[in-house]
Design an enzyme around this catalytic site. Structure first.
Site, PDB file in Angstrom:
ATOM      1  N   GLY A 276       0.884  -1.260  -0.082  1.00 30.49           N
ATOM      2  CA  GLY A 276      -0.035  -0.099   0.158  1.00 30.49           C
ATOM      3  C   GLY A 276       0.884   1.231   0.030  1.00 30.49           C
ATOM      4  O   GLY A 276       0.385   2.033   0.594  1.00 30.49           O
TER       5      GLY A 276
ATOM      6  N   GLN B 155      -1.801   7.606   0.956  1.00 29.82           N
ATOM      7  CA  GLN B 155      -1.678   8.551   1.854  1.00 29.82           C
ATOM      8  C   GLN B 155      -0.239   8.594   2.707  1.00 29.82           C
ATOM      9  O   GLN B 155       0.544   9.418   2.636  1.00 29.82           O
ATOM     10  CB  GLN B 155      -2.742   9.185   2.522  1.00 29.82           C
TER      11      GLN B 155
ATOM     12  N   ILE C  12      -1.258  -1.769  -5.643  1.00 29.09           N
ATOM     13  CA  ILE C  12      -1.947  -2.412  -6.875  1.00 29.09           C
ATOM     14  C   ILE C  12      -2.015  -1.496  -7.894  1.00 29.09           C
ATOM     15  O   ILE C  12      -2.432  -1.597  -9.092  1.00 29.09           O
ATOM     16  CB  ILE C  12      -3.756  -2.651  -6.520  1.00 29.09           C
TER      17      ILE C  12
ATOM     18  N   ASP D  17      -1.020  -7.165  -5.186  1.00 28.93           N
ATOM     19  CA  ASP D  17      -2.417  -7.214  -4.534  1.00 28.93           C
ATOM     20  C   ASP D  17      -2.364  -7.872  -2.898  1.00 28.93           C
ATOM     21  O   ASP D  17      -1.910  -8.949  -2.886  1.00 28.93           O
ATOM     22  CB  ASP D  17      -3.559  -8.108  -5.271  1.00 28.93           C
TER      23      ASP D  17
ATOM     24  N   TYR E 140     -15.233  -0.376   8.733  1.00 31.21           N
ATOM     25  CA  TYR E 140     -14.000   0.082   8.567  1.00 31.21           C
ATOM     26  C   TYR E 140     -13.544  -0.152  10.238  1.00 31.21           C
ATOM     27  O   TYR E 140     -12.484  -0.960  10.672  1.00 31.21           O
ATOM     28  CB  TYR E 140     -13.482   1.658   8.380  1.00 31.21           C
TER      29      TYR E 140
ATOM     30  N   LYS F  71     -10.698  -2.741  12.243  1.00 32.35           N
ATOM     31  CA  LYS F  71      -9.659  -2.189  12.927  1.00 32.35           C
ATOM     32  C   LYS F  71      -9.628  -2.916  14.230  1.00 32.35           C
ATOM     33  O   LYS F  71      -8.662  -3.513  14.699  1.00 32.35           O
ATOM     34  CB  LYS F  71      -9.606  -0.682  12.955  1.00 32.35           C
TER      35      LYS F  71
END
Ligand code: SER
Length: 339
Positions: free
Chosen positions: A33, A37, A60, A77, A167, A171
């Site tokens: 990833g 950000q 990806i 991926d 989400y 987590k």
């Protein structure tokens, strides 16, 4: 591959690693990833620290030019275990930072897809660490792991957690699995519950705290912003440079200092959209803000407005650097320089 060729390859890999350790070769680190950000800035910071060739970026999709050109990059991926294993073997990776995830607002639009991505990617990495194919793991949690019945002010490290978003549920579940893999299999996994992260270098994707980034872009463009959260919605936030520094400090801390194996609270700086607008007005006096709360308001309302991070301070010496005034100035300056 024949049995003897395989055996020979495994033995030479084993000896190469031993020799590298002896020669004090830097660890190879894989960022999954890396184009997001956090990933973009973390990859560049780690490359600066450990040498470009030792930090393998993967995502990806391809990312920004400086990330792509400064060191190794692989299309990957996060749900594809075989592909991850291949890259780990190819580069002799010892540490993985898993940053691929679907954030709060996007996840609400596709709950099952978010759950699959957020959990499958974590299990892939935790299982590789359990099998000793990698030595150390970083995985981010979030203020989203808390919920409407969590104490909202100065939220303690250990408290009631009842997340209401997919989400947040992923987590909180992830935190419990990290703790489980540490306790049961001795996996060295470390984690931070990030507040909303503020940066100008790479845009965020689909978060509830993203207003605190959009607002700066709009302030510079049109001197006005319509906020998707209401004026008094207080949320904890943090400047990206602080978040990167915290992440690297946690990963470098001696193992015995890491007392929390679920995820560490980090406080950052808490403010409302109205307060942020006032700080922006100090730099752009005719800046105007109005409010049109949408579905993200309910998400923000279920999260804490301020966090207690005493434990991170005590265990690995965490200290915040940037306050709201600094963040406002840095964001406006940084975005202006990009134009
Ligand atoms: N910034 C994230 C979001 O808003 C929270 O971790 O989804």
């Amino acid at each position: 591959m024949g049995f003897y060729t395989y055996l020979f390859a495994q033995l030479s890999l084993f000896w190469d690693r031993k020799i590298n350790k002896f020669k004090r070769m830097p660890n190879k680190i894989l960022i999954i990833g890396a184009c997001g950000q956090i990933g973009t800035e973390l990859t560049l910071a780690l490359r600066e620290k450990h040498g470009n060739e030792n930090i393998i970026a993967s995502d990806i999709r391809e990312g920004k030019e400086d990330l792509m050109s400064s060191g190794p990059f692989e299309i990957l991926d996060a749900q594809d275990l075989t592909a991850i294993e291949k890259i780990i073997a190819k580069y002799e990776v010892e540490e993985v930072y898993l940053l691929a995830a679907m954030l709060s607002a996007t996840a609400e639009k596709n709950p099952m897809k978010a759950w699959e991505l957020n959990m499958n990617s974590l299990f892939n990495i935790l299982n590789l660490a359990k099998e000793k194919k990698i030595a150390k793991v970083y995985w981010p949690s979030s203020i989203a792991a808390f919920g409407p019945n969590t104490p909202q002010e100065n939220t303690p490290q250990k408290t009631l957690m009842d997340p209401t978003t997919v989400y947040g549920i992923s987590k909180l579940a992830g935190e419990r699995w990290c703790k489980y893999y540490h306790q049961r299999y001795g996996v060295d996994v470390r984690s931070i519950r990030y507040p909303g992260l503020i940066s100008y270098k790479t845009p965020p994707g689909g978060g509830t705290t993203d207003y605190a980034i959009e607002i700066f872009h709009e302030a510079l463009k049109d001197k006005k912003y319509t906020c998707f959260l209401s004026e008094n919605t207080g949320l904890p936030m943090m400047y990206m440079e602080d978040a990167i520094r915290a992440t690297i400090a946690l990963m470098e801390a001696p193992e015995e200092n890491i007392k929390v194996r679920s995820s560490y609270n980090l406080a950052g700086v808490s403010f409302t959209p109205k307060e942020l607008a006032e700080y922006i007005r100090k730099e752009i006096p005719d800046f105007k803000i109005d409010y049109a709360p949408d579905f993200r308001q309910a998400i923000a309302d279920s999260w804490p407005s301020s966090i207690d991070d005493k434990q991170a301070q005590e265990d690995w010496g965490w200290k915040l650097k940037y306050n709201l005034e600094d963040i406002t100035k840095l964001m406006l300056k940084g975005i202006a320089a990009q134009k």
